[in-house]
Design a protein around this motif. Structure first.
Motif, PDB file in Angstrom:
ATOM      1  N   ARG A  55      -5.797 -10.981  -5.562  1.00 20.59           N
ATOM      2  CA  ARG A  55      -5.910 -12.358  -6.035  1.00 20.59           C
ATOM      3  C   ARG A  55      -4.568 -13.050  -5.854  1.00 20.59           C
ATOM      4  N   VAL A  91      -1.217 -14.690  -6.636  1.00 20.66           N
ATOM      5  CA  VAL A  91      -0.310 -14.546  -7.767  1.00 20.66           C
ATOM      6  C   VAL A  91       0.825 -15.543  -7.593  1.00 20.66           C
ATOM      7  N   ALA A 145       5.775  -9.250 -10.865  1.00 22.27           N
ATOM      8  CA  ALA A 145       4.513  -8.651 -10.444  1.00 22.27           C
ATOM      9  C   ALA A 145       4.790  -7.200 -10.062  1.00 22.27           C
ATOM     10  N   SER A 184      -1.932  -0.410  -4.591  1.00 24.62           N
ATOM     11  CA  SER A 184      -2.727  -1.434  -5.262  1.00 24.62           C
ATOM     12  C   SER A 184      -2.233  -2.817  -4.861  1.00 24.62           C
ATOM     13  N   THR A 196      -0.074  -7.563  -8.668  1.00 25.56           N
ATOM     14  CA  THR A 196      -0.675  -8.014  -9.922  1.00 25.56           C
ATOM     15  C   THR A 196       0.436  -8.521 -10.822  1.00 25.56           C
ATOM     16  N   LYS A 197       0.196  -9.650 -11.473  1.00 27.01           N
ATOM     17  CA  LYS A 197       1.236 -10.177 -12.367  1.00 27.01           C
ATOM     18  C   LYS A 197       1.457  -9.207 -13.518  1.00 27.01           C
TER      19      LYS A 197
END
Length: 298
Positions: free
Chosen positions: A225, A227, A235, A284, A287-288
């Motif tokens: 997604r 960010v 992140a 992965s 991600t925040k």
């Protein structure tokens, strides 16, 4: 041979050494005027390998002129390097009591930098324990991770953590912090290039988007997604692998070159990947960090 060949270095220092904490030094300051340090033999690991660019020195190296033990590194590469050395302090019985690091930043090609290890008197000092160098890492200075000091020209800091290990499963986090004054945008996965002890590319390892193929329950299989990191926000992306060894030669990749997004400048971190013979590494998406996303940390 590149100085990074000094990875996996393990040699006992014959004389008493100081050191009670971690520190960072910048190349440029020579030994104290009038210093009479004497270089000892090149360090050798239990297999008998030596590295001429890392030595133990002894003599009157400290600012006070008192006898001390120190270390010196020589950059035999063609570009500036940042060296990180790990020391283990041992008592008179040979028992490990503590682990400390010393970093020497931006050593120019052909330059030799000498640093004392003395950290003063008292418990845990040079006069209490001996020191063993257990690991040496060297990365290009312009690709070295930075945890403090001035914000890099890229506007972000990229570092790795110490990770978790259980039952042969390894998970290490790659962390990116926006230290600039403007927003920084990510979308997708960091690009990874695995490097061996000589910082040469490692082949034969499949880099998987997502971590379920490595192990379930790690939480690294959400769809990427967008960010947006405001100044000061962070992140992360997790690396996951197993160190299972069956037939064939195990693969070790001490260094990983991380490119946060297309067009970004790479940063070389040292997660010490011991991939066994699995031939797979899962990553992965960015991600925040929970605190920055307004979600309490678990």
């Amino acid at each position: 041979m590149r100085p990074a060949t000094a990875l996996a270095l393990c040699a006992a220092l014959a004389s008493t050494a100081l050191l009670t904490g971690c520190g960072t030094e910048t190349a440029g300051a020579p030994a104290s005027p009038g210093a009479t340090c004497a270089s000892l033999a090149p360090l050798a690991d239990p297999a008998g390998r030596t590295w001429d660019n890392v030595r133990v020195v002894s003599g009157e190296c400290g600012p006070s002129g008192a006898p001390s033990t120190g270390f010196e590194v020589t950059n035999t590469d063609s570009e500036p390097l940042t060296f990180t050395l790990t020391f283990t302090l041992v008592n008179g019985f040979g028992e490990a009591m503590d682990s400390i690091t010393r970093t020497v930043e931006a050593v120019e090609p052909g330059q030799t930098v000498r640093r004392p290890l003395d950290a003063g008197d008292g418990p845990g000092s040079a006069r209490t324990y001996r020191a063993r160098i257990t690991k040496v890492r060297a990365v290009p200075a312009d690709e070295a991770p930075t945890e403090d000091g001035a914000c890099p020209p890229s506007g972000v800091r990229v570092t790795d953590d110490r990770g978790d290990a259980a039952m042969g499963l390894r998970v290490v986090g790659i962390h990116l912090t926006n230290c600039s004054t403007t927003d920084y945008r990510l979308n997708g996965y960091p690009a990874l290039r695995l490097l061996d002890e000589d910082r040469d590319p490692v082949s034969g390892v499949e880099i998987l988007h997502g971590t379920t193929a490595i192990s379930t329950g790690i939480g690294g299989d959400a769809e990427p997604r967008p960010v947006t990191l405001r100044p000061g926000e962070s992140a992360y992306a997790n690396l996951a692998w197993r160190n299972t060894t069956t037939d064939g030669d195990p693969v070790d990749a001490p260094y990983v070159e991380v490119t946060a997004k297309p067009g970004a400048k790479p940063v070389t971190v040292t997660p010490e990947l011991d991939l066994g013979t699995t031939g797979r590494l899962g990553v992965s998406p960015w991600t925040k960090t929970p605190a920055d996303a307004g979600v309490p940390r678990g």
